[in-house]
Design an enzyme around this catalytic site. Structure first.
Site, mmCIF file in Angstrom:
data_model
loop_
_atom_site.group_PDB
_atom_site.id
_atom_site.type_symbol
_atom_site.label_atom_id
_atom_site.label_comp_id
_atom_site.label_asym_id
_atom_site.label_seq_id
_atom_site.Cartn_x
_atom_site.Cartn_y
_atom_site.Cartn_z
ATOM 1 N N HIS A 146 79.424 109.025 51.371
ATOM 2 C CA HIS A 146 78.104 108.411 51.589
ATOM 3 C C HIS A 146 78.167 106.902 51.789
ATOM 4 O O HIS A 146 77.217 106.303 52.280
ATOM 5 C CB HIS A 146 77.155 108.700 50.421
ATOM 6 C CG HIS A 146 76.797 110.145 50.259
ATOM 7 N ND1 HIS A 146 76.268 110.894 51.288
ATOM 8 C CD2 HIS A 146 76.906 110.986 49.191
ATOM 9 C CE1 HIS A 146 76.058 112.137 50.860
ATOM 10 N NE2 HIS A 146 76.444 112.223 49.592
HETATM 11 ZN ZN LIG Z 1 77.753 116.157 47.631
#
Ligand SMILES: [Zn+2]
Ligand SMILES: [Zn+2]
Length: 360
Positions: free
Chosen positions: A129
């Site tokens: 992320h």
């Molecule tokens: Zn995840």
């Protein structure tokens, strides 16, 4: 490449990638996976423990801005507050822990390119992320993207493919390569309000990169058969069309049916089959150059068993007693809701028709 060697990348400093006792992301699962494999006799011979070194600022700069690196460093020294807008605390030592994680992933790249081993697994990696300029979703620096840049820029690998099977969209990794003809595929839970909110099937890259970024959104409780079929029909053909020189695999296992954060329906059978298919593709397409990274996974018992099964599958090294390996598999599953199979069928057919033909 002589033989078929698989490294289990490990540093004691992985334990510094720690946000505190009540945070869902726990480094203990990494240590327990190593201990289970050691105890079962898997890390002997063709599969082995490979000590790793810390990354340098230069390594981080393959992807990240100096401003972001400095921010993490100073926040970690201060030791409180947040690194992102939500749930990634600036825990003391998180910078050092992050350097250990990224360094291990880069040891995987180096070892594979030097021919010291052809497969490697960094269970502490897969921090998909993180963006070039910020941390996000428990991910401080994006070692997945850093590995891909290291293959490209340090080893002149023109075609590196990245597959992400974490329960969440690999948004940070895709954002780094979105305008380039570098294949990224992410298969993840996608529904209203679910983090990070991106990764629909029409999100397939921009400009030059159009069609090289494949997203396979899965509805709530998509199960083994549905996920394995989608993987076989989209991911493997995408790899075949792209003809990679190396494959990076984000192997987050929070798509497991017992995971408290995600809500998919995969069991250890999915993880074994996905590992088998991808490992076979790596031998068929790119001389076995195959780097596997960890990722999400918030039910420790399921994470440890899933990663152990994956590691045996890619290394070909199993516990001497087959009953031990079988005991790692789930005994139960969870039923798939009506309509899920048809919905994913529609997604797969659309991707086959509109996106796969764009890969050259
Ligand atoms: Zn995840
Ligand atoms: Zn192999």
């Amino acid at each position: 490449m002589t033989g078929n060697l698989t490294a289990f990348l490990y540093s004691d400093d992985f334990m510094k990638y720690y946000f505190g006792p009540s945070h869902p992301f726990q480094p203990g699962r990494v240590k327990k996976t190593k201990e289970l494999l050691e105890k079962s006799g898997v890390l002997e011979g063709a599969a082995f423990l490979q000590p790793t070194k810390d990354a340098t600022v230069n390594d981080l700069r393959l992807v990240h801005t100096q401003r972001h690196i400095d921010f993490v460093h100073s926040s970690s020294m201060r030791g409180f507050g947040l690194l992102d807008q939500g749930d990634t605390p600036a825990a003391p030592g998180i910078y050092e822990g992050s350097l250990a994680v990224v360094g291990a992933t880069l040891e995987g790249v180096e070892g594979i390119m030097q021919g010291r081993f052809n497969h490697a697994f960094n269970p502490a990696g897969g921090l998909h992320h993180a963006r070039a300029d910020r941390s996000a979703g428990f991910c401080v620096f994006n070692d997945v993207a850093i590995a891909m840049r290291a293959f490209q820029r340090r080893h002149n690998v023109k075609r590196v493919a990245m597959i992400d099977i974490d329960g969440h969209h690999g948004d940070g990794t895709q954002s780094v390569f979105n305008g380039e003809k570098t294949l990224t595929v992410s298969m993840h839970h996608y529904s209203n309000g679910f983090y990070p909110g991106t990764g629909s099937d029409d999100d397939d890259g921009e400009g030059e990169g159009k069609g090289y970024h494949i997203n396979i959104p899965l509805p709530f409780r998509a199960g083994d058969e549905t996920c394995i079929d989608a993987y076989r029909e989209i991911v493997i053909p995408a790899l075949e069309a792209y003809r990679p020189e190396a494959i990076v695999h984000q192997f987050g296992v929070d798509g497991h049916f017992s995971d408290p954060l995600v809500g998919l329906g995969m069991s250890t059978r999915s993880y074994e089959e996905i590992a088998r298919m991808t490992h076979d593709a790596a031998h068929r397409l790119c001389d076995g150059r195959y780097l596997v990274l960890g990722g999400g996974g918030y039910n420790e018992d399921a994470v440890v068993r899933s990663w152990a099964i994956m590691f045996c599958t890619i290394s070909g090294q199993y516990p001497k007693d087959p009953a031990v390996f079988e005991s790692w598999h789930d005994k139960t599953g969870i039923p798939e809701p009506d309509g899920v199979r048809g919905e994913v069928r529609g997604t797969v057919d659309r991707l086959k028709r509109d996106v796969l033909p764009l890969i050259q």
